[in-house]
Design a protein around this motif. Structure first.
Motif, PDB file in Angstrom:
ATOM      1  N   VAL A  72       0.855  -1.180   0.000  1.00 48.09           N
ATOM      2  CA  VAL A  72       0.000   0.000   0.000  1.00 48.09           C
ATOM      3  C   VAL A  72       0.896   1.237   0.000  1.00 48.09           C
ATOM      4  O   VAL A  72       1.937   1.269   0.651  1.00 48.09           O
ATOM      5  N   ASN A  73       0.508   2.235  -0.810  1.00 44.15           N
ATOM      6  CA  ASN A  73       1.171   3.535  -0.768  1.00 44.15           C
ATOM      7  C   ASN A  73       0.165   4.535  -0.219  1.00 44.15           C
ATOM      8  O   ASN A  73      -0.673   5.058  -0.952  1.00 44.15           O
ATOM      9  N   PRO A  74       0.189   4.789   1.075  1.00 42.55           N
ATOM     10  CA  PRO A  74      -0.846   5.642   1.673  1.00 42.55           C
ATOM     11  C   PRO A  74      -0.837   7.059   1.138  1.00 42.55           C
ATOM     12  O   PRO A  74      -1.873   7.715   1.115  1.00 42.55           O
ATOM     13  N   TYR A  75       0.320   7.550   0.675  1.00 44.33           N
ATOM     14  CA  TYR A  75       0.359   8.915   0.150  1.00 44.33           C
ATOM     15  C   TYR A  75      -0.463   9.033  -1.137  1.00 44.33           C
ATOM     16  O   TYR A  75      -0.999  10.096  -1.447  1.00 44.33           O
ATOM     17  N   ASP A  76      -0.557   7.935  -1.901  1.00 43.50           N
ATOM     18  CA  ASP A  76      -1.396   7.943  -3.091  1.00 43.50           C
ATOM     19  C   ASP A  76      -2.855   7.704  -2.747  1.00 43.50           C
ATOM     20  O   ASP A  76      -3.761   8.292  -3.343  1.00 43.50           O
ATOM     21  N   ALA A  77      -3.106   6.813  -1.783  1.00 39.79           N
ATOM     22  CA  ALA A  77      -4.478   6.406  -1.488  1.00 39.79           C
ATOM     23  C   ALA A  77      -5.205   7.366  -0.564  1.00 39.79           C
ATOM     24  O   ALA A  77      -6.414   7.509  -0.639  1.00 39.79           O
ATOM     25  N   PHE A  78      -4.476   8.036   0.303  1.00 38.18           N
ATOM     26  CA  PHE A  78      -5.122   8.830   1.344  1.00 38.18           C
ATOM     27  C   PHE A  78      -5.414  10.240   0.850  1.00 38.18           C
ATOM     28  O   PHE A  78      -4.514  10.959   0.443  1.00 38.18           O
ATOM     29  N   ARG A  79      -6.681  10.595   0.898  1.00 42.18           N
ATOM     30  CA  ARG A  79      -7.105  11.945   0.497  1.00 42.18           C
ATOM     31  C   ARG A  79      -8.014  12.509   1.586  1.00 42.18           C
ATOM     32  O   ARG A  79      -9.167  12.780   1.390  1.00 42.18           O
ATOM     33  N   CYS A  80      -7.451  12.682   2.775  1.00 37.78           N
ATOM     34  CA  CYS A  80      -8.280  12.982   3.937  1.00 37.78           C
ATOM     35  C   CYS A  80      -7.799  14.228   4.677  1.00 37.78           C
ATOM     36  O   CYS A  80      -7.983  14.357   5.867  1.00 37.78           O
ATOM     37  N   ASP A  81      -7.130  15.136   3.952  1.00 31.99           N
ATOM     38  CA  ASP A  81      -6.570  16.307   4.611  1.00 31.99           C
ATOM     39  C   ASP A  81      -7.667  17.192   5.188  1.00 31.99           C
ATOM     40  O   ASP A  81      -8.686  17.435   4.559  1.00 31.99           O
ATOM     41  N   VAL A  82      -7.422  17.657   6.402  1.00 25.08           N
ATOM     42  CA  VAL A  82      -8.335  18.622   6.991  1.00 25.08           C
ATOM     43  C   VAL A  82      -8.096  19.969   6.334  1.00 25.08           C
ATOM     44  O   VAL A  82      -6.961  20.447   6.296  1.00 25.08           O
ATOM     45  N   PRO A  83      -9.119  20.609   5.766  1.00 26.26           N
ATOM     46  CA  PRO A  83      -8.914  21.868   5.039  1.00 26.26           C
ATOM     47  C   PRO A  83      -8.217  22.919   5.894  1.00 26.26           C
ATOM     48  O   PRO A  83      -8.570  23.130   7.052  1.00 26.26           O
ATOM     49  N   ASN A  84      -7.208  23.534   5.301  1.00 20.70           N
ATOM     50  CA  ASN A  84      -6.500  24.657   5.902  1.00 20.70           C
ATOM     51  C   ASN A  84      -5.673  24.304   7.134  1.00 20.70           C
ATOM     52  O   ASN A  84      -5.087  25.177   7.751  1.00 20.70           O
ATOM     53  N   LEU A  85      -5.624  23.028   7.517  1.00 19.52           N
ATOM     54  CA  LEU A  85      -4.835  22.665   8.678  1.00 19.52           C
ATOM     55  C   LEU A  85      -3.351  22.675   8.345  1.00 19.52           C
ATOM     56  O   LEU A  85      -2.510  22.958   9.190  1.00 19.52           O
ATOM     57  N   SER A  86      -3.016  22.367   7.090  1.00 19.08           N
ATOM     58  CA  SER A  86      -1.643  22.438   6.603  1.00 19.08           C
ATOM     59  C   SER A  86      -0.695  21.634   7.488  1.00 19.08           C
ATOM     60  O   SER A  86       0.247  22.166   8.079  1.00 19.08           O
ATOM     61  N   THR A  87      -0.977  20.336   7.585  1.00 23.19           N
ATOM     62  CA  THR A  87      -0.188  19.489   8.464  1.00 23.19           C
ATOM     63  C   THR A  87       1.018  18.907   7.747  1.00 23.19           C
ATOM     64  O   THR A  87       1.056  18.805   6.529  1.00 23.19           O
ATOM     65  N   SER A  88       1.995  18.495   8.546  1.00 19.45           N
ATOM     66  CA  SER A  88       3.034  17.604   8.064  1.00 19.45           C
ATOM     67  C   SER A  88       2.489  16.187   8.229  1.00 19.45           C
ATOM     68  O   SER A  88       2.171  15.764   9.341  1.00 19.45           O
ATOM     69  N   LEU A  89       2.363  15.457   7.124  1.00 22.83           N
ATOM     70  CA  LEU A  89       1.609  14.206   7.111  1.00 22.83           C
ATOM     71  C   LEU A  89       2.540  12.997   7.115  1.00 22.83           C
ATOM     72  O   LEU A  89       3.443  12.893   6.289  1.00 22.83           O
ATOM     73  N   LEU A 198       0.053  17.428  17.798  1.00 21.42           N
ATOM     74  CA  LEU A 198      -0.016  16.143  17.110  1.00 21.42           C
ATOM     75  C   LEU A 198      -1.468  15.719  16.916  1.00 21.42           C
ATOM     76  O   LEU A 198      -2.280  15.837  17.841  1.00 21.42           O
ATOM     77  N   LEU A 199      -1.757  15.229  15.723  1.00 23.79           N
ATOM     78  CA  LEU A 199      -3.076  14.673  15.420  1.00 23.79           C
ATOM     79  C   LEU A 199      -2.895  13.245  14.950  1.00 23.79           C
ATOM     80  O   LEU A 199      -2.290  12.994  13.912  1.00 23.79           O
ATOM     81  N   PHE A 200      -3.392  12.277  15.734  1.00 26.67           N
ATOM     82  CA  PHE A 200      -3.342  10.868  15.373  1.00 26.67           C
ATOM     83  C   PHE A 200      -4.725  10.448  14.882  1.00 26.67           C
ATOM     84  O   PHE A 200      -5.721  10.640  15.587  1.00 26.67           O
ATOM     85  N   CYS A 201      -4.775   9.866  13.679  1.00 30.17           N
ATOM     86  CA  CYS A 201      -6.047   9.407  13.110  1.00 30.17           C
ATOM     87  C   CYS A 201      -5.957   7.910  12.839  1.00 30.17           C
ATOM     88  O   CYS A 201      -5.031   7.459  12.163  1.00 30.17           O
ATOM     89  N   ASP A 202      -6.913   7.151  13.357  1.00 28.54           N
ATOM     90  CA  ASP A 202      -6.945   5.704  13.152  1.00 28.54           C
ATOM     91  C   ASP A 202      -7.977   5.344  12.094  1.00 28.54           C
ATOM     92  O   ASP A 202      -9.147   5.725  12.205  1.00 28.54           O
ATOM     93  N   HIS A 203      -7.526   4.589  11.064  1.00 25.33           N
ATOM     94  CA  HIS A 203      -8.407   4.142   9.985  1.00 25.33           C
ATOM     95  C   HIS A 203      -8.156   2.659   9.714  1.00 25.33           C
ATOM     96  O   HIS A 203      -7.054   2.154   9.953  1.00 25.33           O
ATOM     97  N   ALA A 204      -9.153   1.978   9.204  1.00 24.75           N
ATOM     98  CA  ALA A 204      -9.020   0.585   8.770  1.00 24.75           C
ATOM     99  C   ALA A 204      -9.293   0.527   7.278  1.00 24.75           C
ATOM    100  O   ALA A 204     -10.347   0.950   6.806  1.00 24.75           O
ATOM    101  N   LYS A 415      -8.067  23.563  20.176  1.00 24.89           N
ATOM    102  CA  LYS A 415      -7.365  24.774  19.777  1.00 24.89           C
ATOM    103  C   LYS A 415      -7.195  24.905  18.268  1.00 24.89           C
ATOM    104  O   LYS A 415      -7.096  26.021  17.758  1.00 24.89           O
ATOM    105  N   LEU A 416      -7.142  23.788  17.543  1.00 27.52           N
ATOM    106  CA  LEU A 416      -6.944  23.837  16.093  1.00 27.52           C
ATOM    107  C   LEU A 416      -8.276  24.136  15.407  1.00 27.52           C
ATOM    108  O   LEU A 416      -9.138  23.267  15.286  1.00 27.52           O
ATOM    109  N   GLU A 417      -8.429  25.369  14.938  1.00 20.39           N
ATOM    110  CA  GLU A 417      -9.720  25.772  14.372  1.00 20.39           C
ATOM    111  C   GLU A 417     -10.129  24.931  13.161  1.00 20.39           C
ATOM    112  O   GLU A 417     -11.288  24.508  13.068  1.00 20.39           O
ATOM    113  N   PRO A 418      -9.237  24.651  12.194  1.00 20.26           N
ATOM    114  CA  PRO A 418      -9.648  23.800  11.067  1.00 20.26           C
ATOM    115  C   PRO A 418     -10.088  22.405  11.506  1.00 20.26           C
ATOM    116  O   PRO A 418     -10.998  21.825  10.927  1.00 20.26           O
TER     117      PRO A 418
END
Length: 445
Positions: A72-89, A198-204, A415-418
Protein backbone atom coordinates in the motif's frame (compact mmCIF):
# COMPACT_ATOMS: atom_id res chain seq x y z
CA UNK A 1 -6.22 -17.91 27.10
CA UNK A 2 -2.97 -16.04 27.83
CA UNK A 3 -1.15 -19.27 27.01
CA UNK A 4 -1.48 -18.71 23.25
CA UNK A 5 0.58 -15.52 23.55
CA UNK A 6 3.11 -17.16 25.85
CA UNK A 7 3.54 -20.01 23.36
CA UNK A 8 3.78 -17.51 20.49
CA UNK A 9 6.63 -15.65 22.15
CA UNK A 10 8.44 -18.86 23.07
CA UNK A 11 8.26 -20.05 19.47
CA UNK A 12 9.00 -16.73 17.74
CA UNK A 13 11.35 -15.01 20.17
CA UNK A 14 14.33 -14.99 17.80
CA UNK A 15 12.24 -13.75 14.85
CA UNK A 16 10.75 -10.93 16.92
CA UNK A 17 14.18 -9.82 18.13
CA UNK A 18 15.76 -10.11 14.68
CA UNK A 19 13.34 -7.59 13.19
CA UNK A 20 13.57 -5.03 15.99
CA UNK A 21 16.22 -2.89 17.70
CA UNK A 22 18.48 -3.74 20.63
CA UNK A 23 16.91 -1.05 22.81
CA UNK A 24 13.45 -2.57 22.35
CA UNK A 25 14.82 -6.09 22.76
CA UNK A 26 16.53 -5.16 26.03
CA UNK A 27 13.21 -5.00 27.90
CA UNK A 28 11.41 -7.69 25.92
CA UNK A 29 12.18 -10.74 28.06
CA UNK A 30 11.36 -8.89 31.27
CA UNK A 31 8.02 -7.87 29.75
CA UNK A 32 7.44 -11.53 28.83
CA UNK A 33 8.06 -12.62 32.42
CA UNK A 34 5.63 -9.93 33.63
CA UNK A 35 3.01 -11.06 31.13
CA UNK A 36 3.34 -14.67 32.24
CA UNK A 37 2.59 -13.47 35.77
CA UNK A 38 -0.15 -10.97 34.94
CA UNK A 39 -1.79 -12.43 31.84
CA UNK A 40 -4.62 -10.72 29.96
CA UNK A 41 -6.53 -8.55 32.49
CA UNK A 42 -9.88 -9.89 33.66
CA UNK A 43 -12.95 -8.02 34.86
CA UNK A 44 -11.92 -8.83 38.43
CA UNK A 45 -9.36 -6.03 38.16
CA UNK A 46 -10.76 -2.63 39.10
CA UNK A 47 -9.45 -0.82 36.03
CA UNK A 48 -10.81 -3.46 33.64
CA UNK A 49 -14.18 -4.28 35.18
CA UNK A 50 -16.28 -2.76 32.39
CA UNK A 51 -14.75 -4.57 29.39
CA UNK A 52 -14.14 -8.30 28.94
CA UNK A 53 -10.57 -8.23 27.66
CA UNK A 54 -10.20 -12.01 27.65
CA UNK A 55 -12.96 -12.29 25.06
CA UNK A 56 -11.26 -9.69 22.85
CA UNK A 57 -7.88 -11.46 22.89
CA UNK A 58 -9.24 -14.98 22.59
CA UNK A 59 -9.53 -15.28 18.75
CA UNK A 60 -6.51 -16.35 16.73
CA UNK A 61 -5.11 -13.44 14.73
CA UNK A 62 -2.25 -13.39 12.31
CA UNK A 63 0.86 -11.35 13.15
CA UNK A 64 3.43 -9.94 10.77
CA UNK A 65 6.45 -10.85 12.91
CA UNK A 66 8.63 -11.47 9.87
CA UNK A 67 7.95 -7.88 8.73
CA UNK A 68 6.64 -8.67 5.27
CA UNK A 69 6.12 -5.59 3.12
CA UNK A 70 2.51 -4.36 3.03
CA UNK A 71 1.41 -3.46 -0.54
CA UNK A 72 0.00 0.00 0.00
CA UNK A 73 1.17 3.54 -0.77
CA UNK A 74 -0.85 5.64 1.67
CA UNK A 75 0.36 8.91 0.15
CA UNK A 76 -1.40 7.94 -3.09
CA UNK A 77 -4.48 6.41 -1.49
CA UNK A 78 -5.12 8.83 1.34
CA UNK A 79 -7.10 11.95 0.50
CA UNK A 80 -8.28 12.98 3.94
CA UNK A 81 -6.57 16.31 4.61
CA UNK A 82 -8.34 18.62 6.99
CA UNK A 83 -8.91 21.87 5.04
CA UNK A 84 -6.50 24.66 5.90
CA UNK A 85 -4.84 22.66 8.68
CA UNK A 86 -1.64 22.44 6.60
CA UNK A 87 -0.19 19.49 8.46
CA UNK A 88 3.03 17.60 8.06
CA UNK A 89 1.61 14.21 7.11
CA UNK A 90 3.06 10.84 8.16
CA UNK A 91 1.78 7.26 8.06
CA UNK A 92 2.06 4.19 10.23
CA UNK A 93 0.89 1.07 8.37
CA UNK A 94 -0.28 -1.46 10.95
CA UNK A 95 2.61 -1.11 13.42
CA UNK A 96 5.44 0.06 11.14
CA UNK A 97 6.39 3.61 10.21
CA UNK A 98 5.99 4.17 6.46
CA UNK A 99 9.30 5.64 5.33
CA UNK A 100 9.23 5.32 1.54
CA UNK A 101 8.02 8.90 1.11
CA UNK A 102 8.70 12.00 3.17
CA UNK A 103 6.34 14.95 3.68
CA UNK A 104 7.16 18.00 1.60
CA UNK A 105 7.03 20.36 4.56
CA UNK A 106 10.41 20.51 6.35
CA UNK A 107 10.64 20.19 10.11
CA UNK A 108 12.62 22.54 12.39
CA UNK A 109 16.23 21.56 12.93
CA UNK A 110 16.66 18.70 15.37
CA UNK A 111 13.05 17.51 15.27
CA UNK A 112 12.72 13.80 14.52
CA UNK A 113 9.53 12.09 13.37
CA UNK A 114 10.11 8.59 12.12
CA UNK A 115 10.56 4.91 12.77
CA UNK A 116 11.14 4.05 16.42
CA UNK A 117 13.16 0.99 15.40
CA UNK A 118 15.37 2.92 12.97
CA UNK A 119 16.06 5.74 15.43
CA UNK A 120 16.79 3.23 18.21
CA UNK A 121 19.49 1.77 15.96
CA UNK A 122 20.92 5.20 15.09
CA UNK A 123 20.66 6.76 18.54
CA UNK A 124 20.26 4.02 21.16
CA UNK A 125 21.24 6.32 24.05
CA UNK A 126 18.34 8.69 23.40
CA UNK A 127 15.72 5.98 22.98
CA UNK A 128 17.12 3.91 25.84
CA UNK A 129 16.74 6.91 28.15
CA UNK A 130 12.95 6.97 27.65
CA UNK A 131 11.71 3.70 26.18
CA UNK A 132 9.56 1.59 28.54
CA UNK A 133 10.26 3.85 31.51
CA UNK A 134 6.73 5.25 31.92
CA UNK A 135 4.89 2.19 30.61
CA UNK A 136 5.76 -0.24 33.38
CA UNK A 137 5.26 -3.83 32.31
CA UNK A 138 5.04 -5.12 35.88
CA UNK A 139 1.82 -3.19 36.49
CA UNK A 140 -0.35 -3.95 33.45
CA UNK A 141 -0.78 -7.09 31.35
CA UNK A 142 -1.65 -5.24 28.13
CA UNK A 143 1.43 -3.05 28.42
CA UNK A 144 3.54 -6.14 29.06
CA UNK A 145 2.05 -7.90 26.01
CA UNK A 146 2.67 -4.91 23.77
CA UNK A 147 6.25 -4.49 25.02
CA UNK A 148 7.15 -8.14 24.40
CA UNK A 149 5.69 -8.15 20.86
CA UNK A 150 6.20 -4.61 19.50
CA UNK A 151 8.91 -4.41 16.84
CA UNK A 152 8.53 -0.87 15.50
CA UNK A 153 6.41 2.19 15.91
CA UNK A 154 6.65 5.97 15.88
CA UNK A 155 9.13 8.38 17.43
CA UNK A 156 8.34 12.06 17.91
CA UNK A 157 11.29 14.00 19.32
CA UNK A 158 11.35 17.77 19.79
CA UNK A 159 14.63 19.16 21.22
CA UNK A 160 14.94 21.87 23.82
CA UNK A 161 13.26 25.25 23.08
CA UNK A 162 12.16 24.21 19.57
CA UNK A 163 8.61 25.16 18.56
CA UNK A 164 6.97 23.12 15.78
CA UNK A 165 4.49 25.63 14.34
CA UNK A 166 2.94 23.30 11.77
CA UNK A 167 0.67 20.59 13.21
CA UNK A 168 1.88 17.04 12.65
CA UNK A 169 -0.71 14.53 11.44
CA UNK A 170 -0.05 10.80 11.81
CA UNK A 171 -2.40 8.37 10.06
CA UNK A 172 -2.50 4.89 11.58
CA UNK A 173 -3.73 2.53 8.86
CA UNK A 174 -4.80 -1.04 9.47
CA UNK A 175 -4.20 -3.04 6.29
CA UNK A 176 -4.41 -6.82 5.80
CA UNK A 177 -5.86 -9.61 3.68
CA UNK A 178 -6.38 -11.78 6.78
CA UNK A 179 -7.50 -11.16 10.36
CA UNK A 180 -4.56 -9.39 11.98
CA UNK A 181 -3.16 -8.36 15.35
CA UNK A 182 -0.81 -5.37 15.43
CA UNK A 183 1.25 -4.06 18.34
CA UNK A 184 2.15 -0.41 17.85
CA UNK A 185 4.56 1.58 19.99
CA UNK A 186 4.76 5.38 20.17
CA UNK A 187 7.41 7.45 21.97
CA UNK A 188 6.92 11.21 22.30
CA UNK A 189 9.68 13.36 23.82
CA UNK A 190 9.07 17.11 24.11
CA UNK A 191 12.11 18.59 25.83
CA UNK A 192 12.23 21.72 28.03
CA UNK A 193 10.62 24.78 26.42
CA UNK A 194 9.55 22.88 23.28
CA UNK A 195 6.08 22.79 21.71
CA UNK A 196 4.26 20.52 19.27
CA UNK A 197 0.72 19.75 18.13
CA UNK A 198 -0.02 16.14 17.11
CA UNK A 199 -3.08 14.67 15.42
CA UNK A 200 -3.34 10.87 15.37
CA UNK A 201 -6.05 9.41 13.11
CA UNK A 202 -6.94 5.70 13.15
CA UNK A 203 -8.41 4.14 9.98
CA UNK A 204 -9.02 0.59 8.77
CA UNK A 205 -8.40 0.02 5.06
CA UNK A 206 -9.80 -3.51 4.81
CA UNK A 207 -12.94 -5.31 5.92
CA UNK A 208 -11.11 -7.67 8.26
CA UNK A 209 -11.07 -8.36 11.98
CA UNK A 210 -8.29 -6.29 13.54
CA UNK A 211 -6.90 -6.30 17.06
CA UNK A 212 -4.60 -3.34 17.71
CA UNK A 213 -2.68 -2.80 20.92
CA UNK A 214 -0.96 0.54 21.31
CA UNK A 215 1.29 1.94 24.02
CA UNK A 216 2.16 5.64 23.94
CA UNK A 217 4.78 7.16 26.24
CA UNK A 218 4.87 10.97 26.31
CA UNK A 219 7.51 12.98 28.17
CA UNK A 220 6.77 16.70 28.49
CA UNK A 221 9.68 18.74 29.85
CA UNK A 222 9.81 21.94 31.89
CA UNK A 223 7.75 24.76 30.35
CA UNK A 224 7.01 22.51 27.36
CA UNK A 225 3.67 22.12 25.58
CA UNK A 226 2.01 19.08 23.98
CA UNK A 227 -1.34 19.13 22.18
CA UNK A 228 -2.39 15.58 21.34
CA UNK A 229 -5.56 14.81 19.38
CA UNK A 230 -6.59 11.18 18.80
CA UNK A 231 -9.40 10.49 16.33
CA UNK A 232 -10.75 6.99 15.65
CA UNK A 233 -12.74 6.24 12.49
CA UNK A 234 -12.31 2.52 11.94
CA UNK A 235 -15.14 -0.02 11.59
CA UNK A 236 -17.24 -2.50 13.55
CA UNK A 237 -14.71 -5.34 13.22
CA UNK A 238 -11.92 -3.36 14.86
CA UNK A 239 -10.73 -3.84 18.45
CA UNK A 240 -8.49 -1.04 19.74
CA UNK A 241 -6.71 -1.24 23.10
CA UNK A 242 -4.59 1.85 23.74
CA UNK A 243 -2.56 2.76 26.83
CA UNK A 244 -1.26 6.33 27.04
CA UNK A 245 1.29 7.32 29.70
CA UNK A 246 2.16 11.02 30.15
CA UNK A 247 4.72 12.60 32.48
CA UNK A 248 4.71 16.37 32.99
CA UNK A 249 7.54 18.40 34.44
CA UNK A 250 7.25 21.85 36.06
CA UNK A 251 5.20 24.54 34.26
CA UNK A 252 4.38 22.22 31.36
CA UNK A 253 1.05 22.10 29.51
CA UNK A 254 -0.78 19.12 28.04
CA UNK A 255 -4.00 19.26 26.06
CA UNK A 256 -5.27 15.78 25.18
CA UNK A 257 -8.44 15.18 23.19
CA UNK A 258 -9.73 11.73 22.25
CA UNK A 259 -12.60 11.38 19.78
CA UNK A 260 -14.32 8.10 18.92
CA UNK A 261 -16.62 8.46 15.93
CA UNK A 262 -16.72 4.94 14.50
CA UNK A 263 -15.37 1.71 15.97
CA UNK A 264 -16.04 -1.83 17.09
CA UNK A 265 -14.66 -2.18 20.62
CA UNK A 266 -12.38 0.54 21.99
CA UNK A 267 -10.58 0.59 25.31
CA UNK A 268 -8.51 3.70 26.06
CA UNK A 269 -6.40 4.09 29.17
CA UNK A 270 -4.74 7.40 30.06
CA UNK A 271 -2.32 7.73 33.00
CA UNK A 272 -0.98 11.26 33.56
CA UNK A 273 1.53 12.19 36.26
CA UNK A 274 2.46 15.66 37.46
CA UNK A 275 6.15 15.50 38.43
CA UNK A 276 6.81 19.24 38.66
CA UNK A 277 4.88 22.17 40.15
CA UNK A 278 2.98 24.70 38.06
CA UNK A 279 1.93 22.20 35.39
CA UNK A 280 -1.56 21.93 33.95
CA UNK A 281 -3.48 19.46 31.80
CA UNK A 282 -6.80 19.25 30.01
CA UNK A 283 -8.20 15.82 29.16
CA UNK A 284 -11.27 15.84 26.93
CA UNK A 285 -13.14 13.04 25.22
CA UNK A 286 -16.22 12.66 23.06
CA UNK A 287 -17.84 9.39 22.04
CA UNK A 288 -20.58 8.67 19.51
CA UNK A 289 -21.60 5.02 19.42
CA UNK A 290 -24.54 2.98 18.18
CA UNK A 291 -25.46 -0.60 17.18
CA UNK A 292 -23.36 -2.86 19.45
CA UNK A 293 -20.26 -0.69 19.67
CA UNK A 294 -18.33 -0.48 22.94
CA UNK A 295 -16.18 2.44 24.15
CA UNK A 296 -14.41 2.26 27.52
CA UNK A 297 -12.28 5.22 28.68
CA UNK A 298 -10.25 4.83 31.87
CA UNK A 299 -8.15 7.72 33.22
CA UNK A 300 -5.81 8.41 36.13
CA UNK A 301 -4.45 11.88 36.94
CA UNK A 302 -1.73 11.65 39.59
CA UNK A 303 -1.02 14.93 41.38
CA UNK A 304 2.33 13.95 42.92
CA UNK A 305 3.29 17.58 43.60
CA UNK A 306 1.42 20.75 44.46
CA UNK A 307 0.37 23.83 42.49
CA UNK A 308 -0.90 21.86 39.47
CA UNK A 309 -4.23 22.15 37.64
CA UNK A 310 -6.21 19.44 35.86
CA UNK A 311 -9.51 19.59 34.01
CA UNK A 312 -11.32 16.60 32.58
CA UNK A 313 -14.50 16.40 30.48
CA UNK A 314 -15.81 13.28 28.73
CA UNK A 315 -19.15 13.18 26.90
CA UNK A 316 -20.92 10.17 25.37
CA UNK A 317 -23.92 9.86 23.07
CA UNK A 318 -25.05 6.23 22.90
CA UNK A 319 -27.69 4.89 20.53
CA UNK A 320 -28.92 1.41 19.64
CA UNK A 321 -27.40 -1.21 21.95
CA UNK A 322 -24.10 0.61 22.39
CA UNK A 323 -22.21 0.34 25.67
CA UNK A 324 -20.10 3.13 27.15
CA UNK A 325 -17.88 3.23 30.21
CA UNK A 326 -15.93 5.98 31.92
CA UNK A 327 -13.82 5.52 35.05
CA UNK A 328 -11.76 8.55 36.02
CA UNK A 329 -9.59 8.74 39.12
CA UNK A 330 -7.88 11.88 40.38
CA UNK A 331 -5.21 11.16 43.00
CA UNK A 332 -3.93 14.05 45.11
CA UNK A 333 -0.95 12.84 47.13
CA UNK A 334 0.37 13.99 50.52
CA UNK A 335 1.94 17.41 50.22
CA UNK A 336 0.30 18.25 46.86
CA UNK A 337 -1.17 21.48 48.24
CA UNK A 338 -2.82 24.17 46.08
CA UNK A 339 -4.07 21.50 43.68
CA UNK A 340 -7.02 22.38 41.47
CA UNK A 341 -8.94 19.64 39.71
CA UNK A 342 -12.29 19.37 37.96
CA UNK A 343 -13.66 16.10 36.55
CA UNK A 344 -16.93 15.77 34.63
CA UNK A 345 -18.57 12.94 32.73
CA UNK A 346 -21.89 13.61 30.99
CA UNK A 347 -23.81 11.06 28.95
CA UNK A 348 -26.93 10.63 26.84
CA UNK A 349 -28.51 7.22 26.26
CA UNK A 350 -30.78 7.77 23.27
CA UNK A 351 -32.45 4.35 23.58
CA UNK A 352 -33.54 2.09 26.42
CA UNK A 353 -31.11 -0.57 25.21
CA UNK A 354 -28.00 1.65 25.42
CA UNK A 355 -25.91 1.27 28.57
CA UNK A 356 -23.52 3.66 30.29
CA UNK A 357 -21.24 2.86 33.26
CA UNK A 358 -19.66 5.85 34.96
CA UNK A 359 -17.34 6.10 37.95
CA UNK A 360 -15.62 9.45 38.61
CA UNK A 361 -13.36 9.25 41.67
CA UNK A 362 -11.41 11.63 43.89
CA UNK A 363 -8.70 10.38 46.26
CA UNK A 364 -7.28 13.28 48.26
CA UNK A 365 -4.52 13.26 50.88
CA UNK A 366 -3.92 17.04 51.06
CA UNK A 367 -6.08 19.63 52.78
CA UNK A 368 -5.51 22.84 50.76
CA UNK A 369 -7.06 21.85 47.43
CA UNK A 370 -10.01 22.69 45.19
CA UNK A 371 -11.34 19.51 43.62
CA UNK A 372 -14.71 18.54 42.20
CA UNK A 373 -16.15 15.65 40.25
CA UNK A 374 -19.51 14.54 38.93
CA UNK A 375 -21.37 12.52 36.31
CA UNK A 376 -24.79 12.48 34.70
CA UNK A 377 -26.63 9.90 32.61
CA UNK A 378 -29.90 10.84 30.96
CA UNK A 379 -32.02 10.94 27.84
CA UNK A 380 -32.85 13.74 25.47
CA UNK A 381 -35.05 16.45 26.93
CA UNK A 382 -38.66 15.68 26.03
CA UNK A 383 -39.73 19.29 26.56
CA UNK A 384 -37.06 20.57 24.18
CA UNK A 385 -38.03 17.96 21.57
CA UNK A 386 -41.69 18.94 21.86
CA UNK A 387 -40.83 22.66 21.65
CA UNK A 388 -38.90 22.19 18.40
CA UNK A 389 -41.57 19.96 16.85
CA UNK A 390 -44.18 22.64 17.59
CA UNK A 391 -42.09 24.93 15.41
CA UNK A 392 -42.00 22.63 12.43
CA UNK A 393 -38.80 20.71 13.12
CA UNK A 394 -39.10 16.97 12.62
CA UNK A 395 -38.46 14.64 15.56
CA UNK A 396 -35.39 13.17 13.84
CA UNK A 397 -33.90 16.59 13.15
CA UNK A 398 -34.73 17.81 16.66
CA UNK A 399 -32.90 14.82 18.19
CA UNK A 400 -29.91 15.51 15.95
CA UNK A 401 -29.76 19.18 16.98
CA UNK A 402 -29.85 18.34 20.69
CA UNK A 403 -27.19 15.63 20.37
CA UNK A 404 -25.01 17.90 18.27
CA UNK A 405 -25.26 20.75 20.79
CA UNK A 406 -24.46 18.34 23.63
CA UNK A 407 -21.26 17.01 22.09
CA UNK A 408 -20.09 20.42 20.81
CA UNK A 409 -18.89 21.48 24.25
CA UNK A 410 -15.97 19.10 23.86
CA UNK A 411 -15.21 19.96 20.23
CA UNK A 412 -15.29 23.71 20.86
CA UNK A 413 -12.45 23.42 23.40
CA UNK A 414 -10.01 22.23 20.71
CA UNK A 415 -7.36 24.77 19.78
CA UNK A 416 -6.94 23.84 16.09
CA UNK A 417 -9.72 25.77 14.37
CA UNK A 418 -9.65 23.80 11.07
CA UNK A 419 -9.84 20.56 13.06
CA UNK A 420 -12.80 21.90 15.02
CA UNK A 421 -14.59 22.77 11.78
CA UNK A 422 -13.85 19.36 10.29
CA UNK A 423 -15.08 17.58 13.42
CA UNK A 424 -18.32 19.55 13.39
CA UNK A 425 -18.88 18.20 9.87
CA UNK A 426 -17.93 14.61 10.75
CA UNK A 427 -20.04 14.58 13.92
CA UNK A 428 -23.08 15.81 12.02
CA UNK A 429 -22.59 13.08 9.41
CA UNK A 430 -22.21 10.52 12.17
CA UNK A 431 -25.45 11.53 13.85
CA UNK A 432 -27.22 11.32 10.51
CA UNK A 433 -26.15 7.68 10.23
CA UNK A 434 -23.51 8.18 7.56
CA UNK A 435 -20.17 6.38 7.63
CA UNK A 436 -18.06 9.41 8.62
CA UNK A 437 -15.46 8.64 5.98
CA UNK A 438 -13.77 11.69 4.58
CA UNK A 439 -14.56 12.67 1.04
CA UNK A 440 -12.00 11.45 -1.48
CA UNK A 441 -10.30 8.97 0.86
CA UNK A 442 -9.59 5.73 -0.98
CA UNK A 443 -8.64 3.87 2.17
CA UNK A 444 -12.05 3.94 3.82
CA UNK A 445 -14.02 2.58 0.87
Amino acid sequence: MSNQYIELYDECRSMIREHSADVMNAVRDEAFDDFKRLGIPTKKLERYKYTDMTRLFEPNYGLNLNRLDIPVNPYDAFRCDVPNLSTSLYFVVNDAFYKKNDPKAPLPEGVVIGSLKAEAERNPQLIGKYYSKLAKTNEDGITALNTMLAQDGLLVYVPKNVVVDRAVQVINILRSDVDLMVNRRVLIVVEDGAEIKLLFCDHAADDRNFLATQVIEAYVGRNASLDLYCLEETHEKNVRVSNLYINQEADSRVNHNIITLHNGVTRNRTDLTFSGEGAECVLNGCVIADKTQVVDNNTLIDHKVGHCNSRELYKYVLDGKAVGAFAGRVLVRHGAQKTTSEERNQNICATREARMFTQPMLEIYADDVKCSHGSTVGQLNDAALFYMQQRGISLKEAKLLLEFAFINEVIDTMKLEPLRDRLHHLVEKRFRGELSKCEGCQLCR
